[in-house]
Design an enzyme around this catalytic site. Structure first.
Site, PDB file in Angstrom:
ATOM      1  N   HIS A 109       0.816  -1.221   0.000  1.00  0.00           N
ATOM      2  CA  HIS A 109       0.000   0.000   0.000  1.00  0.00           C
ATOM      3  C   HIS A 109       0.850   1.272   0.000  1.00  0.00           C
ATOM      4  O   HIS A 109       0.375   2.332   0.396  1.00  0.00           O
ATOM      5  CB  HIS A 109      -0.961  -0.005   1.203  1.00  0.00           C
ATOM      6  CG  HIS A 109      -2.059  -1.026   1.095  1.00  0.00           C
ATOM      7  ND1 HIS A 109      -2.896  -1.365   2.134  1.00  0.00           N
ATOM      8  CD2 HIS A 109      -2.464  -1.788   0.033  1.00  0.00           C
ATOM      9  CE1 HIS A 109      -3.764  -2.288   1.729  1.00  0.00           C
ATOM     10  NE2 HIS A 109      -3.507  -2.576   0.471  1.00  0.00           N
ATOM     11  N   SER A 177      -7.414  -6.698   9.907  1.00  0.00           N
ATOM     12  CA  SER A 177      -8.824  -7.020  10.145  1.00  0.00           C
ATOM     13  C   SER A 177      -9.414  -7.910   9.058  1.00  0.00           C
ATOM     14  O   SER A 177     -10.514  -8.427   9.214  1.00  0.00           O
ATOM     15  CB  SER A 177      -9.636  -5.728  10.231  1.00  0.00           C
ATOM     16  OG  SER A 177      -9.512  -5.000   9.024  1.00  0.00           O
TER      17      SER A 177
HETATM   18  N1  APR Z   1      -1.902  -6.698  18.337  1.00  0.00           N
HETATM   19  C1  APR Z   1      -2.444  -7.439  17.330  1.00  0.00           C
HETATM   20  N2  APR Z   1      -3.501  -7.048  16.615  1.00  0.00           N
HETATM   21  C2  APR Z   1      -4.047  -5.854  16.901  1.00  0.00           C
HETATM   22  C3  APR Z   1      -3.547  -5.023  17.943  1.00  0.00           C
HETATM   23  C4  APR Z   1      -2.424  -5.503  18.681  1.00  0.00           C
HETATM   24  N3  APR Z   1      -1.869  -4.790  19.669  1.00  0.00           N
HETATM   25  N4  APR Z   1      -4.295  -3.899  17.994  1.00  0.00           N
HETATM   26  C5  APR Z   1      -5.238  -4.028  17.051  1.00  0.00           C
HETATM   27  N5  APR Z   1      -5.101  -5.215  16.393  1.00  0.00           N
HETATM   28  C6  APR Z   1      -5.908  -5.748  15.287  1.00  0.00           C
HETATM   29  C7  APR Z   1      -7.362  -5.342  15.327  1.00  0.00           C
HETATM   30  O1  APR Z   1      -8.107  -6.228  16.127  1.00  0.00           O
HETATM   31  C8  APR Z   1      -7.746  -5.407  13.849  1.00  0.00           C
HETATM   32  O2  APR Z   1      -8.223  -6.710  13.510  1.00  0.00           O
HETATM   33  O3  APR Z   1      -5.392  -5.237  14.094  1.00  0.00           O
HETATM   34  C9  APR Z   1      -6.420  -5.159  13.116  1.00  0.00           C
HETATM   35  C10 APR Z   1      -6.321  -3.789  12.462  1.00  0.00           C
HETATM   36  O4  APR Z   1      -7.279  -3.699  11.450  1.00  0.00           O
HETATM   37  P1  APR Z   1      -7.436  -2.397  10.545  1.00  0.00           P
HETATM   38  O5  APR Z   1      -7.502  -1.191  11.408  1.00  0.00           O
HETATM   39  O6  APR Z   1      -8.580  -2.652   9.625  1.00  0.00           O
HETATM   40  O7  APR Z   1      -6.051  -2.315   9.744  1.00  0.00           O
HETATM   41  P2  APR Z   1      -5.602  -3.096   8.436  1.00  0.00           P
HETATM   42  O8  APR Z   1      -6.189  -4.469   8.427  1.00  0.00           O
HETATM   43  O9  APR Z   1      -4.139  -2.972   8.334  1.00  0.00           O
HETATM   44  O10 APR Z   1      -6.284  -2.246   7.298  1.00  0.00           O
HETATM   45  C11 APR Z   1      -6.086  -2.631   5.972  1.00  0.00           C
HETATM   46  O11 APR Z   1      -7.200  -0.675   5.213  1.00  0.00           O
HETATM   47  O12 APR Z   1      -7.743   1.571   5.135  1.00  0.00           O
HETATM   48  C12 APR Z   1      -6.910   0.597   4.649  1.00  0.00           C
HETATM   49  O13 APR Z   1      -4.981   1.014   3.490  1.00  0.00           O
HETATM   50  C13 APR Z   1      -5.443   0.859   4.800  1.00  0.00           C
HETATM   51  O14 APR Z   1      -3.684  -0.784   4.822  1.00  0.00           O
HETATM   52  C14 APR Z   1      -4.918  -0.428   5.410  1.00  0.00           C
HETATM   53  C15 APR Z   1      -6.014  -1.424   5.078  1.00  0.00           C
END
Ligand code: APR
Length: 235
Positions: A109, A177
């Site tokens: 990304h 997520s």
């Molecule tokens: N340890 C492990 N997991 C964690 C922690 C932690 N300390 N804190 C949060 N999480 C988990 C949450 O439960 C969630 O499932 O990390 C995940 C984060 O999810 P998102 O916020 O949706 O992030 P991500 O999956 O990286 O998003 C994907 O979405 O908006 C776009 O481009 C952006 O790259 C990003 C993509």
């Protein structure tokens, strides 16, 4: 997990959460504070470039005050010591994997610390702001944008990612997520291509049912434990 040699690791915002970087979809996360369609689409950039540039300037500034955590360090150790193929495919635009010392990292990304010139198509390392429309170091045009893949744009290096998935014995998803494709589909691709699959996340992700095994807890704890296990079982 026996005879694992080639590993693909997908990381998301959750691996950087304990470094103090906001995730997107957790409670109070970035997409609660901002509307995706205001700041993270090509249309938003056309409509209100100042708003978009200011948003990314703040994020770029913020990540430079954060440090890698134990989970980034554990993956860097695995990268350094693992003899087989290994690729960390990150959705994160921060540089915490690299600052922890990981080398085999691919940013699907994009990266906050790059600016992409829409005039000459060259990406330049960038730590400052873009709101003041600085000149591209390459061509001199004031046409720089964040080098971040927005919704509706194609993620980077998909061919390399699929080549790695084809050769993978193990696919591990950390701190994501499972809401955003194509990354959210890698677990199914990996399974179809014959890899074992493991989820390491704070809580079950949207795609948790697709994994052979899922371990839940904070990344600093569960990633470190998994890396130690891999290095002791598969040396
Ligand atoms: N340890 C492990 N997991 C964690 C922690 C932690 N300390 N804190 C949060 N999480 C988990 C949450 O439960 C969630 O499932 O990390 C995940 C984060 O999810 P998102 O916020 O949706 O992030 P991500 O999956 O990286 O998003 C994907 O979405 O908006 C776009 O481009 C952006 O790259 C990003 C993509």
């Amino acid at each position: 997990m026996t005879s694992i040699r080639n590993i693909v690791i997908l990381t998301g915002a959750g691996i950087s959460a304990e470094s103090g970087i906001d995730t997107f979809r957790s409670e109070g996360g970035l997409w609660e504070q901002h509307r995706v369609e205001d700041v993270a689409t090509p249309e938003a950039f056309e409509r209100d470039p100042d708003l978009v540039l200011r948003f990314y300037d703040m994020r770029r500034e913020a990540i430079q005050t954060k440090e890698p955590n134990a989970a980034h360090h554990a993956l860097a150790k695995l990268d350094a010591e693992w003899d087989g193929e290994l690729l960390i495919v990150t959705q994160n635009v921060d540089d915490l994997h690299e600052r922890a010392g990981a080398r085999r990292v691919l940013h699907m990304h994009g990266e906050h610390l790059n600016a992409w010139c829409t005039a000459c198509d060259v990406r330049s390392p960038w730590t400052g702001t873009l709101i003041d429309r600085p000149a591209c170091p390459e061509c001199g045009e004031a046409a720089l944008r964040p080098d971040v893949v927005w919704f509706g744009e194609m993620p980077y290096q998909m061919d390399e990612i699929f080549a790695a998935l084809r050769g993978a014995d193990l696919f591990v998803s950390i701190g994501t997520s499972g809401a955003v494709y194509p990354a959210a589909g890698f677990v199914r691709n990996a399974r179809e291509l014959g890899a074992e699959t493991l989820e390491l996340n704070l809580e079950p992700s949207q795609g948790t049912a697709w994994f052979d095994e899922a371990r839940h807890g904070p990344a600093t704890r569960i990633v470190q434990a998994w890396v130690e296990e891999m290095l002791s079982l598969h040396r």
